[in-house]
Design a protein around this motif. Structure first.
Motif, PDB file in Angstrom:
ATOM      1  N   ALA A  55     -18.692  37.827 -28.061  1.00  0.00           N
ATOM      2  CA  ALA A  55     -18.315  36.929 -29.161  1.00  0.00           C
ATOM      3  C   ALA A  55     -18.283  35.478 -28.689  1.00  0.00           C
ATOM      4  O   ALA A  55     -18.722  34.572 -29.410  1.00  0.00           O
ATOM      5  CB  ALA A  55     -16.964  37.340 -29.732  1.00  0.00           C
ATOM      6  N   LEU A  56     -17.766  35.238 -27.490  1.00  0.00           N
ATOM      7  CA  LEU A  56     -17.726  33.874 -26.946  1.00  0.00           C
ATOM      8  C   LEU A  56     -19.136  33.323 -26.769  1.00  0.00           C
ATOM      9  O   LEU A  56     -19.398  32.152 -27.054  1.00  0.00           O
ATOM     10  CB  LEU A  56     -16.962  33.846 -25.622  1.00  0.00           C
ATOM     11  CG  LEU A  56     -15.448  34.045 -25.746  1.00  0.00           C
ATOM     12  CD1 LEU A  56     -14.830  34.352 -24.392  1.00  0.00           C
ATOM     13  CD2 LEU A  56     -14.801  32.817 -26.370  1.00  0.00           C
ATOM     14  N   MET A  57     -20.051  34.150 -26.309  1.00  0.00           N
ATOM     15  CA  MET A  57     -21.442  33.719 -26.154  1.00  0.00           C
ATOM     16  C   MET A  57     -22.041  33.369 -27.523  1.00  0.00           C
ATOM     17  O   MET A  57     -22.754  32.375 -27.655  1.00  0.00           O
ATOM     18  CB  MET A  57     -22.267  34.805 -25.469  1.00  0.00           C
ATOM     19  CG  MET A  57     -21.802  35.129 -24.064  1.00  0.00           C
ATOM     20  SD  MET A  57     -22.164  33.864 -22.865  1.00  0.00           S
ATOM     21  CE  MET A  57     -23.831  34.271 -22.475  1.00  0.00           C
ATOM     22  N   ARG A  58     -21.723  34.158 -28.542  1.00  0.00           N
ATOM     23  CA  ARG A  58     -22.230  33.871 -29.895  1.00  0.00           C
ATOM     24  C   ARG A  58     -21.647  32.575 -30.453  1.00  0.00           C
ATOM     25  O   ARG A  58     -22.272  31.899 -31.261  1.00  0.00           O
ATOM     26  CB  ARG A  58     -21.932  35.034 -30.836  1.00  0.00           C
ATOM     27  CG  ARG A  58     -22.842  36.230 -30.643  1.00  0.00           C
ATOM     28  CD  ARG A  58     -22.768  37.221 -31.798  1.00  0.00           C
ATOM     29  NE  ARG A  58     -21.434  37.749 -32.018  1.00  0.00           N
ATOM     30  CZ  ARG A  58     -20.923  38.821 -31.436  1.00  0.00           C
ATOM     31  NH1 ARG A  58     -21.637  39.514 -30.578  1.00  0.00           N
ATOM     32  NH2 ARG A  58     -19.703  39.230 -31.709  1.00  0.00           N
ATOM     33  N   LEU A  59     -20.432  32.234 -30.016  1.00  0.00           N
ATOM     34  CA  LEU A  59     -19.810  30.985 -30.473  1.00  0.00           C
ATOM     35  C   LEU A  59     -20.409  29.758 -29.791  1.00  0.00           C
ATOM     36  O   LEU A  59     -20.135  28.635 -30.187  1.00  0.00           O
ATOM     37  CB  LEU A  59     -18.306  31.017 -30.203  1.00  0.00           C
ATOM     38  CG  LEU A  59     -17.483  31.888 -31.134  1.00  0.00           C
ATOM     39  CD1 LEU A  59     -16.048  31.985 -30.649  1.00  0.00           C
ATOM     40  CD2 LEU A  59     -17.512  31.330 -32.550  1.00  0.00           C
ATOM     41  N   GLY A  60     -21.200  29.971 -28.733  1.00  0.00           N
ATOM     42  CA  GLY A  60     -21.871  28.854 -28.084  1.00  0.00           C
ATOM     43  C   GLY A  60     -21.468  28.589 -26.651  1.00  0.00           C
ATOM     44  O   GLY A  60     -21.870  27.572 -26.088  1.00  0.00           O
ATOM     45  N   CYS A  61     -20.693  29.474 -26.041  1.00  0.00           N
ATOM     46  CA  CYS A  61     -20.331  29.297 -24.634  1.00  0.00           C
ATOM     47  C   CYS A  61     -21.551  29.573 -23.769  1.00  0.00           C
ATOM     48  O   CYS A  61     -22.248  30.563 -23.978  1.00  0.00           O
ATOM     49  CB  CYS A  61     -19.205  30.250 -24.240  1.00  0.00           C
ATOM     50  SG  CYS A  61     -17.658  29.900 -25.062  1.00  0.00           S
ATOM     51  N   ASN A  62     -21.785  28.705 -22.785  1.00  0.00           N
ATOM     52  CA  ASN A  62     -22.914  28.899 -21.867  1.00  0.00           C
ATOM     53  C   ASN A  62     -22.744  30.181 -21.065  1.00  0.00           C
ATOM     54  O   ASN A  62     -23.670  30.947 -20.896  1.00  0.00           O
ATOM     55  CB  ASN A  62     -23.053  27.710 -20.926  1.00  0.00           C
ATOM     56  CG  ASN A  62     -23.458  26.459 -21.662  1.00  0.00           C
ATOM     57  OD1 ASN A  62     -23.978  26.522 -22.759  1.00  0.00           O
ATOM     58  ND2 ASN A  62     -23.216  25.312 -21.065  1.00  0.00           N
ATOM     59  N   GLY A  63     -21.561  30.367 -20.541  1.00  0.00           N
ATOM     60  CA  GLY A  63     -21.186  31.604 -19.867  1.00  0.00           C
ATOM     61  C   GLY A  63     -19.935  32.080 -20.564  1.00  0.00           C
ATOM     62  O   GLY A  63     -19.271  31.295 -21.224  1.00  0.00           O
TER      63      GLY A  63
END
Length: 101
Positions: A55-63
């Motif tokens: 979910a964090l990756m989908r929100l735009g976190c690089n890692g």
């Protein structure tokens, strides 16, 4: 995704972390030195950690970690937080959440 957005808005400063991540540790120390106590969610100790990472990756976190939210909004990872700090943009964002004078 719902769990991440709910957790990210539960406290003023929220850090999604992994207990073995050195960059997460660096961000925790920075916040400590700035007088801020973030709500820390250790993804490697949460049964739903893998889903939260995605979910964090989908929100735009690089890692997936560290992922820092201030005021319920995604600030980014270590690079973004350190850049904000060096450009003097981090302290105004953290001021409402400081526990030290």
């Amino acid at each position: 995704m719902d769990k991440v957005t709910r957790l990210a808005s539960e406290k003023g400063v929220v850090l999604f972390s992994k207990s073995s991540c050195c960059m997460c540790y660096a961000v925790k120390i920075l916040f400590q030195e700035l007088g801020v106590t973030p709500m820390v969610h250790e993804l490697d100790q949460d049964p739903e950690g893998w889903e939260m990472e995605k979910a964090l990756m989908r929100l735009g976190c690089n890692g997936p970690v560290p992922a820092i939210f201030i005021g319920g909004k995604l600030v980014g990872s270590t690079n973004e937080v350190m850049s904000l700090h060096l450009s003097r943009g981090l302290m105004p964002m953290l001021k409402p959440y400081q526990t030290l004078c």
